[in-house]
Design an enzyme around this catalytic site. Sequence first.
Site, PDB file in Angstrom:
ATOM      1  N   ARG A  23     -12.994  45.099-107.900  1.00 50.86           N
ATOM      2  CA  ARG A  23     -14.071  45.558-107.014  1.00 50.86           C
ATOM      3  C   ARG A  23     -15.457  45.249-107.563  1.00 50.86           C
ATOM      4  O   ARG A  23     -16.443  45.366-106.865  1.00 50.86           O
ATOM      5  CB  ARG A  23     -13.963  47.075-106.794  1.00 50.86           C
ATOM      6  CG  ARG A  23     -12.648  47.514-106.191  1.00 50.86           C
ATOM      7  CD  ARG A  23     -12.475  49.001-106.327  1.00 50.86           C
ATOM      8  NE  ARG A  23     -12.383  49.333-107.754  1.00 50.86           N
ATOM      9  CZ  ARG A  23     -12.480  50.570-108.243  1.00 50.86           C
ATOM     10  NH1 ARG A  23     -12.691  51.582-107.441  1.00 50.86           N
ATOM     11  NH2 ARG A  23     -12.378  50.789-109.524  1.00 50.86           N
ATOM     12  N   GLU A  28     -21.709  52.924-118.186  1.00 47.07           N
ATOM     13  CA  GLU A  28     -22.698  53.978-118.376  1.00 47.07           C
ATOM     14  C   GLU A  28     -23.958  53.338-118.921  1.00 47.07           C
ATOM     15  O   GLU A  28     -23.917  52.682-119.955  1.00 47.07           O
ATOM     16  CB  GLU A  28     -22.202  55.020-119.384  1.00 47.07           C
ATOM     17  CG  GLU A  28     -21.177  55.962-118.856  1.00 47.07           C
ATOM     18  CD  GLU A  28     -20.812  57.040-119.861  1.00 47.07           C
ATOM     19  OE1 GLU A  28     -21.310  57.042-121.004  1.00 47.07           O
ATOM     20  OE2 GLU A  28     -19.997  57.892-119.494  1.00 47.07           O
ATOM     21  N   GLN A  46     -39.840  59.841-117.518  1.00 49.27           N
ATOM     22  CA  GLN A  46     -40.275  59.042-116.377  1.00 49.27           C
ATOM     23  C   GLN A  46     -39.426  57.786-116.308  1.00 49.27           C
ATOM     24  O   GLN A  46     -39.160  57.158-117.334  1.00 49.27           O
ATOM     25  CB  GLN A  46     -41.756  58.670-116.531  1.00 49.27           C
ATOM     26  CG  GLN A  46     -42.317  57.874-115.372  1.00 49.27           C
ATOM     27  CD  GLN A  46     -43.826  57.647-115.507  1.00 49.27           C
ATOM     28  OE1 GLN A  46     -44.548  58.482-116.037  1.00 49.27           O
ATOM     29  NE2 GLN A  46     -44.295  56.530-115.012  1.00 49.27           N
ATOM     30  N   ASP A  47     -38.987  57.427-115.106  1.00 51.15           N
ATOM     31  CA  ASP A  47     -38.295  56.157-114.858  1.00 51.15           C
ATOM     32  C   ASP A  47     -39.200  55.292-113.997  1.00 51.15           C
ATOM     33  O   ASP A  47     -39.833  55.795-113.058  1.00 51.15           O
ATOM     34  CB  ASP A  47     -36.981  56.377-114.111  1.00 51.15           C
ATOM     35  CG  ASP A  47     -35.857  56.853-115.003  1.00 51.15           C
ATOM     36  OD1 ASP A  47     -36.114  57.218-116.161  1.00 51.15           O
ATOM     37  OD2 ASP A  47     -34.705  56.850-114.533  1.00 51.15           O
ATOM     38  N   HIS A 117     -45.378  46.159-125.299  1.00 48.86           N
ATOM     39  CA  HIS A 117     -44.211  45.646-124.585  1.00 48.86           C
ATOM     40  C   HIS A 117     -44.640  44.755-123.432  1.00 48.86           C
ATOM     41  O   HIS A 117     -45.653  45.006-122.784  1.00 48.86           O
ATOM     42  CB  HIS A 117     -43.382  46.823-124.049  1.00 48.86           C
ATOM     43  CG  HIS A 117     -42.282  46.394-123.152  1.00 48.86           C
ATOM     44  ND1 HIS A 117     -42.342  46.543-121.789  1.00 48.86           N
ATOM     45  CD2 HIS A 117     -41.106  45.776-123.431  1.00 48.86           C
ATOM     46  CE1 HIS A 117     -41.232  46.043-121.259  1.00 48.86           C
ATOM     47  NE2 HIS A 117     -40.474  45.582-122.230  1.00 48.86           N
ATOM     48  N   TYR A 130     -37.078  50.812-116.405  1.00 50.06           N
ATOM     49  CA  TYR A 130     -37.218  51.372-117.745  1.00 50.06           C
ATOM     50  C   TYR A 130     -37.486  52.862-117.711  1.00 50.06           C
ATOM     51  O   TYR A 130     -38.120  53.382-116.816  1.00 50.06           O
ATOM     52  CB  TYR A 130     -38.278  50.638-118.559  1.00 50.06           C
ATOM     53  CG  TYR A 130     -39.656  50.540-117.964  1.00 50.06           C
ATOM     54  CD1 TYR A 130     -40.700  51.314-118.458  1.00 50.06           C
ATOM     55  CD2 TYR A 130     -39.922  49.645-116.932  1.00 50.06           C
ATOM     56  CE1 TYR A 130     -41.979  51.197-117.936  1.00 50.06           C
ATOM     57  CE2 TYR A 130     -41.194  49.527-116.406  1.00 50.06           C
ATOM     58  CZ  TYR A 130     -42.213  50.311-116.909  1.00 50.06           C
ATOM     59  OH  TYR A 130     -43.471  50.209-116.381  1.00 50.06           O
ATOM     60  N   LYS A 165     -56.117  41.490-114.881  1.00 51.83           N
ATOM     61  CA  LYS A 165     -56.249  42.568-115.868  1.00 51.83           C
ATOM     62  C   LYS A 165     -55.596  42.170-117.194  1.00 51.83           C
ATOM     63  O   LYS A 165     -56.179  42.355-118.266  1.00 51.83           O
ATOM     64  CB  LYS A 165     -55.618  43.849-115.315  1.00 51.83           C
ATOM     65  CG  LYS A 165     -55.670  45.033-116.258  1.00 51.83           C
ATOM     66  CD  LYS A 165     -55.044  46.268-115.640  1.00 51.83           C
ATOM     67  CE  LYS A 165     -53.620  46.355-116.071  1.00 51.83           C
ATOM     68  NZ  LYS A 165     -52.928  47.570-115.705  1.00 51.83           N
ATOM     69  N   ASP A 166     -54.387  41.619-117.138  1.00 54.79           N
ATOM     70  CA  ASP A 166     -53.688  41.227-118.365  1.00 54.79           C
ATOM     71  C   ASP A 166     -54.319  40.002-119.023  1.00 54.79           C
ATOM     72  O   ASP A 166     -54.316  39.879-120.247  1.00 54.79           O
ATOM     73  CB  ASP A 166     -52.201  40.980-118.090  1.00 54.79           C
ATOM     74  CG  ASP A 166     -51.425  42.277-117.886  1.00 54.79           C
ATOM     75  OD1 ASP A 166     -52.002  43.372-118.072  1.00 54.79           O
ATOM     76  OD2 ASP A 166     -50.225  42.199-117.541  1.00 54.79           O
TER      77      ASP A 166
END
Length: 183
Positions: A23, A28, A46-47, A117, A130, A165-166
């Site tokens: 299937r 996890e 926070q996700d 990061h 994240y 901005k970056d």
Amino acid sequence: MKIENTPLPGVLLIHPQIFPDDRGYFFESFRAAEFEKIGLPAVFVQDNQSLSEKGVIRGLHFQLKYPQGKLVQVTLGEVYDIALDIRPNSPHYGEWFGAVLNAANHIQMYIPPGFAHGYKVLSAQAIFQYKCTEIYHPEDEYGVNCRDPEIDIKWPSGKELISLKDKKLPNLKEIPPDYLPSI
């Protein structure tokens, strides 16, 4: 779950155990008790999720007063993910580690506080997810130029889309020590 150390202490690659069948598959992606056993944070507050097109580079970002540990993964597509040690007192200051994360290998990366990061999208599109150990504080957002010549990140070749901005972020040596995390 298999944990792989990287050349940067604290930055880890996490290989979940995949259970494939006719299937599809199951795995996890997070279990607090297992993370606690190996010394990783078990509480994330926070996700986040982003969708980006091929060539997009996001980062290199960090928070100073509210440092974030991040558990990152790709659920669609593929990215080249980067952790950069920006702690001036660290023996690894200015060193980076990169890994390919994708929806096929299911590898996660843990980036501890004290690191900047960022990532580059390698596939037509990518969904990047994240978990963070601290909430996002826009007034506390800082960054390092992803094209800093002294850091010399070996981004995969191809088109690049970097936000204005970056693009304006300073090189690491231009950032005063008071605006970088301490060990």
